[in-house]
Motif scaffolding. Structure first.
Motif, PDB file in Angstrom:
ATOM      1  N   UNK A 342       0.863  -1.203   0.048  1.00  0.00           N
ATOM      2  CA  UNK A 342       0.035  -0.075   0.174  1.00  0.00           C
ATOM      3  C   UNK A 342       0.910   1.161   0.143  1.00  0.00           C
ATOM      4  N   UNK A 343       2.139   1.144   0.481  1.00  0.00           N
ATOM      5  CA  UNK A 343       2.850   2.277   0.435  1.00  0.00           C
ATOM      6  C   UNK A 343       3.995   2.227  -0.467  1.00  0.00           C
ATOM      7  N   UNK A 344       4.984   1.392  -0.191  1.00  0.00           N
ATOM      8  CA  UNK A 344       6.259   1.538  -0.653  1.00  0.00           C
ATOM      9  C   UNK A 344       6.363   1.081  -2.277  1.00  0.00           C
ATOM     10  N   UNK A 345       5.431   0.223  -2.678  1.00  0.00           N
ATOM     11  CA  UNK A 345       5.361  -0.214  -4.008  1.00  0.00           C
ATOM     12  C   UNK A 345       4.756   1.024  -4.978  1.00  0.00           C
ATOM     13  N   UNK A 346       3.454   1.107  -4.616  1.00  0.00           N
ATOM     14  CA  UNK A 346       3.038   2.156  -5.364  1.00  0.00           C
ATOM     15  C   UNK A 346       3.648   3.406  -5.359  1.00  0.00           C
ATOM     16  N   UNK A 347       4.305   3.993  -4.331  1.00  0.00           N
ATOM     17  CA  UNK A 347       5.177   5.040  -4.364  1.00  0.00           C
ATOM     18  C   UNK A 347       6.220   4.880  -5.331  1.00  0.00           C
ATOM     19  N   UNK A 348       6.744   3.826  -5.348  1.00  0.00           N
ATOM     20  CA  UNK A 348       7.993   3.571  -6.281  1.00  0.00           C
ATOM     21  C   UNK A 348       7.548   3.809  -7.586  1.00  0.00           C
ATOM     22  N   UNK A 349       6.494   3.083  -8.020  1.00  0.00           N
ATOM     23  CA  UNK A 349       5.972   3.209  -9.236  1.00  0.00           C
ATOM     24  C   UNK A 349       5.620   4.348  -9.701  1.00  0.00           C
ATOM     25  N   UNK A 350       4.636   5.055  -8.827  1.00  0.00           N
ATOM     26  CA  UNK A 350       4.402   6.460  -9.161  1.00  0.00           C
ATOM     27  C   UNK A 350       5.552   7.398  -9.346  1.00  0.00           C
ATOM     28  N   UNK A 351       6.480   7.479  -8.528  1.00  0.00           N
ATOM     29  CA  UNK A 351       7.734   8.177  -8.612  1.00  0.00           C
ATOM     30  C   UNK A 351       8.463   7.891  -9.952  1.00  0.00           C
ATOM     31  N   UNK A 352       8.394   6.765 -10.391  1.00  0.00           N
ATOM     32  CA  UNK A 352       9.239   6.357 -11.777  1.00  0.00           C
ATOM     33  C   UNK A 352       8.384   7.237 -12.768  1.00  0.00           C
ATOM     34  N   UNK A 353       7.313   6.808 -12.868  1.00  0.00           N
ATOM     35  CA  UNK A 353       6.298   7.522 -13.758  1.00  0.00           C
ATOM     36  C   UNK A 353       6.586   9.089 -13.941  1.00  0.00           C
ATOM     37  N   UNK A 354       6.633   9.663 -12.592  1.00  0.00           N
ATOM     38  CA  UNK A 354       6.637  11.200 -12.451  1.00  0.00           C
ATOM     39  C   UNK A 354       8.137  11.682 -13.209  1.00  0.00           C
ATOM     40  N   UNK A 355       9.236  10.829 -12.741  1.00  0.00           N
ATOM     41  CA  UNK A 355      10.336  11.205 -13.278  1.00  0.00           C
ATOM     42  C   UNK A 355      10.591  10.928 -14.764  1.00  0.00           C
ATOM     43  N   UNK A 356       9.800  10.072 -15.191  1.00  0.00           N
ATOM     44  CA  UNK A 356       9.897   9.852 -16.773  1.00  0.00           C
ATOM     45  C   UNK A 356       9.093  11.016 -17.502  1.00  0.00           C
ATOM     46  N   UNK A 357       8.654  11.879 -16.575  1.00  0.00           N
ATOM     47  CA  UNK A 357       7.908  13.190 -17.313  1.00  0.00           C
ATOM     48  C   UNK A 357       6.562  13.012 -17.396  1.00  0.00           C
ATOM     49  N   UNK A 358       5.919  11.904 -17.089  1.00  0.00           N
ATOM     50  CA  UNK A 358       4.460  11.749 -17.343  1.00  0.00           C
ATOM     51  C   UNK A 358       3.458  12.281 -16.095  1.00  0.00           C
ATOM     52  N   UNK A 359       2.224  12.466 -16.407  1.00  0.00           N
ATOM     53  CA  UNK A 359       1.391  13.037 -15.607  1.00  0.00           C
ATOM     54  C   UNK A 359       0.943  11.553 -14.769  1.00  0.00           C
ATOM     55  N   UNK A 360       0.555  11.943 -13.535  1.00  0.00           N
ATOM     56  CA  UNK A 360       0.058  11.078 -12.746  1.00  0.00           C
ATOM     57  C   UNK A 360      -1.526  10.757 -12.675  1.00  0.00           C
ATOM     58  N   UNK A 361      -1.815   9.786 -13.219  1.00  0.00           N
ATOM     59  CA  UNK A 361      -3.319   9.560 -13.485  1.00  0.00           C
ATOM     60  C   UNK A 361      -4.284   9.779 -12.065  1.00  0.00           C
ATOM     61  N   UNK A 362      -5.298  10.492 -12.160  1.00  0.00           N
ATOM     62  CA  UNK A 362      -6.256  10.778 -10.939  1.00  0.00           C
ATOM     63  C   UNK A 362      -6.386   9.625 -10.094  1.00  0.00           C
ATOM     64  N   UNK A 363      -6.697   8.300 -10.795  1.00  0.00           N
ATOM     65  CA  UNK A 363      -7.102   7.402 -10.043  1.00  0.00           C
ATOM     66  C   UNK A 363      -6.051   6.680  -9.184  1.00  0.00           C
ATOM     67  N   UNK A 364      -4.585   7.080  -9.541  1.00  0.00           N
ATOM     68  CA  UNK A 364      -3.454   6.523  -8.681  1.00  0.00           C
ATOM     69  C   UNK A 364      -3.276   7.566  -7.666  1.00  0.00           C
ATOM     70  N   UNK A 365      -3.970   8.738  -7.412  1.00  0.00           N
ATOM     71  CA  UNK A 365      -3.596   9.750  -6.682  1.00  0.00           C
ATOM     72  C   UNK A 365      -4.028   9.325  -5.125  1.00  0.00           C
ATOM     73  N   UNK A 366      -5.062   8.618  -5.327  1.00  0.00           N
ATOM     74  CA  UNK A 366      -5.837   8.494  -3.851  1.00  0.00           C
ATOM     75  C   UNK A 366      -6.396   6.912  -3.898  1.00  0.00           C
ATOM     76  N   UNK A 367      -6.155   6.430  -2.682  1.00  0.00           N
ATOM     77  CA  UNK A 367      -6.624   5.047  -2.738  1.00  0.00           C
ATOM     78  C   UNK A 367      -8.161   4.852  -2.622  1.00  0.00           C
TER      79      UNK A 367
END
Ligand SMILES: [Zn+2]
Length: 442
Positions: A342-367
């Protein structure tokens, strides 16, 4: 955005903003753990954003992340303030953090700002609209020193001299707002009240380019029912291991020798645990030790509640105003057995997404199920109603030796109905009745 020369002056060329990741949330929720995990995967460095952890030593009482758990990740601005009688402040943090973030970027690494002093983090990441748009000068050393060190009453008096209208808008003890207004007056050379009035005219909800970096913020959150027992256990643990009381002892030796005694809500002295255990250190009585434990637990839970309130009322509002450059992602750390999923894995995936320049999809921003948490809880905005700025001083209720003050008639009416005011009144009436009774006997 498409723009042609004919529409007006050509837009200034801007370099793309650099990336920054921040981890915010309450004390004891696991921010440090997440920041180290992210730094290891993303080639990052941690920057401390907790005002108490700026001070050297006192590792237990300030909750510094234990060295073995830092896994050799560089931690910046951690324990670099050696003088405990000095007061570390926001201007210093902003200067130091900006320098370190630049340095980390130059080394092609990812800055990960972590901490619970959310007003430091917010002021640093999101420039105040008014200041960003008027390109101010910086504060002078002397001004910065005044803002950091003066009493709140001096701050109020100074602001009243510079901009009486804005001074009447704020509560005379609301240190943060008073100093912000004074800072704006000084750095812009204009009255803050005038700047606010101009903004009102230009429409309030315009989005302004005020984020310092392209920012991804992880808000690590836990249900209070799950967090509070953890916070209580942490206090017991600190006391049991003995380090906490040793540190309070060590602090008290300096504190009790300072003249005058500093306020316990300033500098390092405001760290939770110091004022709670000071009576025990002085008296050595078991009952004071027990009371210290209970008080520290209560203060810690109260602080965590305040931190969540800040995020909801201030951070989410400012982040929304900052537009697409700032993305906040809520992570549910209520169940520690599910930390990885619930914390470490999603955060890591989202951070990689962010660093590659993409926007974080709304559905990923809140459980799922926690959508309400990220709805900014707007504070009632009285700034458009000067009639609501009047100060009302209560003749009978006292606040640290001064008359209790309310700003605005609505709050004043609430105060007159409050339990506090009625109790004071009752006490005074009883006292007067007693005096009359005594006088009648003599
Ligand atoms: Zn009153």
């Amino acid at each position: 955005m498409a723009s042609t020369q004919s529409e007006g002056p050509s837009p200034t060329m801007r370099l793309p903003k650099q990336n920054l990741i921040a981890v915010i949330g309450t004390t004891g929720v696991g921010k440090s753990k997440l920041s180290v995990a992210l730094a290891r995967v993303l080639n990052g460095e941690v920057i401390n954003g907790d005002s108490m952890q700026m001070y050297r030593g006192l590792d237990t009482i300030t909750n510094k992340h234990p060295i073995p758990e830092r896994h050799n990740i560089p931690h910046n601005l951690l324990g670099h303030v050696t003088d405990r009688s000095s007061e570390y402040g926001l201007p210093q943090f902003e200067r130091e953090a900006a320098k370190i973030v630049d340095d980390i970027h130059r080394r092609a690494k990812v800055p990960i700002l972590v901490g619970g002093t959310h007003y430091y983090i917010q002021s640093f990441l999101i420039r105040n609209m008014t200041v960003a748009s008027s390109e101010p000068r910086n504060l002078t050393e002397e001004e910065a020193k005044f803002l950091d060190e003066c009493d709140t009453s001096e701050l109020f008096a100074k602001l009243k001299g510079v901009d009486p209208l804005i001074a009447s808008k704020f509560h005379p003890r609301d240190r943060r707002k008073l100093r912000r207004a004074l800072e704006i007056c000084w750095t812009t050379g204009r009255k803050a009240s005038q700047i606010y009035a101009d903004q009102k005219q230009h429409g309030q909800n315009q989005q302004v380019d005020n984020a310092r970096y392209r920012t991804l913020v992880f808000w690590v959150w836990s249900k209070p029912e799950a967090l509070n027992p953890r916070l209580h256990d942490r206090v017991d643990d600190m006391v049991k291991k003995g380090n906490l009381l040793d540190e309070v002892q060590e602090m008290s030796e300096l504190y009790l020798n300072l003249d005058p005694l500093p306020d316990v809500d300033r500098g390092i002295w405001q760290v939770i645990g110091f004022k709670e255990f000071l009576p025990y250190i002085v008296s050595g009585k078991d009952e004071d030790r027990e009371k210290g434990i209970q008080d520290m637990k209560r203060s810690t839970v109260k602080y965590a509640t305040t931190q969540v309130r800040w995020i909801r009322r201030k951070w989410l509002v400012a982040a929304a105003e900052a537009g697409n450059d700032v993305t906040t992602v809520l992570l549910d750390a209520s169940d520690l057995s599910q930390w990885d999923e619930k914390v470490e894995k999603p955060a890591t995936e989202i951070a990689k997404e962010f660093l590659s320049g993409r926007e974080i999809h709304k559905s990923l921003r809140v459980p799922d199920g926690l959508e309400d948490m990220v709805q900014p809880a707007q504070e009632k905005d009285n700034s458009a109603r000067p009639d609501n700025w009047r100060h009302f001083a209560c003749d009978i209720c006292m606040d640290d030796g001064e008359k209790f003050v309310c700003v605005g008639e609505e709050r004043w009416k609430v105060h007159l109905r409050s339990r506090r005011h009625r109790q004071t009144l009752k006490h005074i009436n009883e006292r007067a009745a007693f005096e009359r009774w005594k006088a009648a006997r003599e």
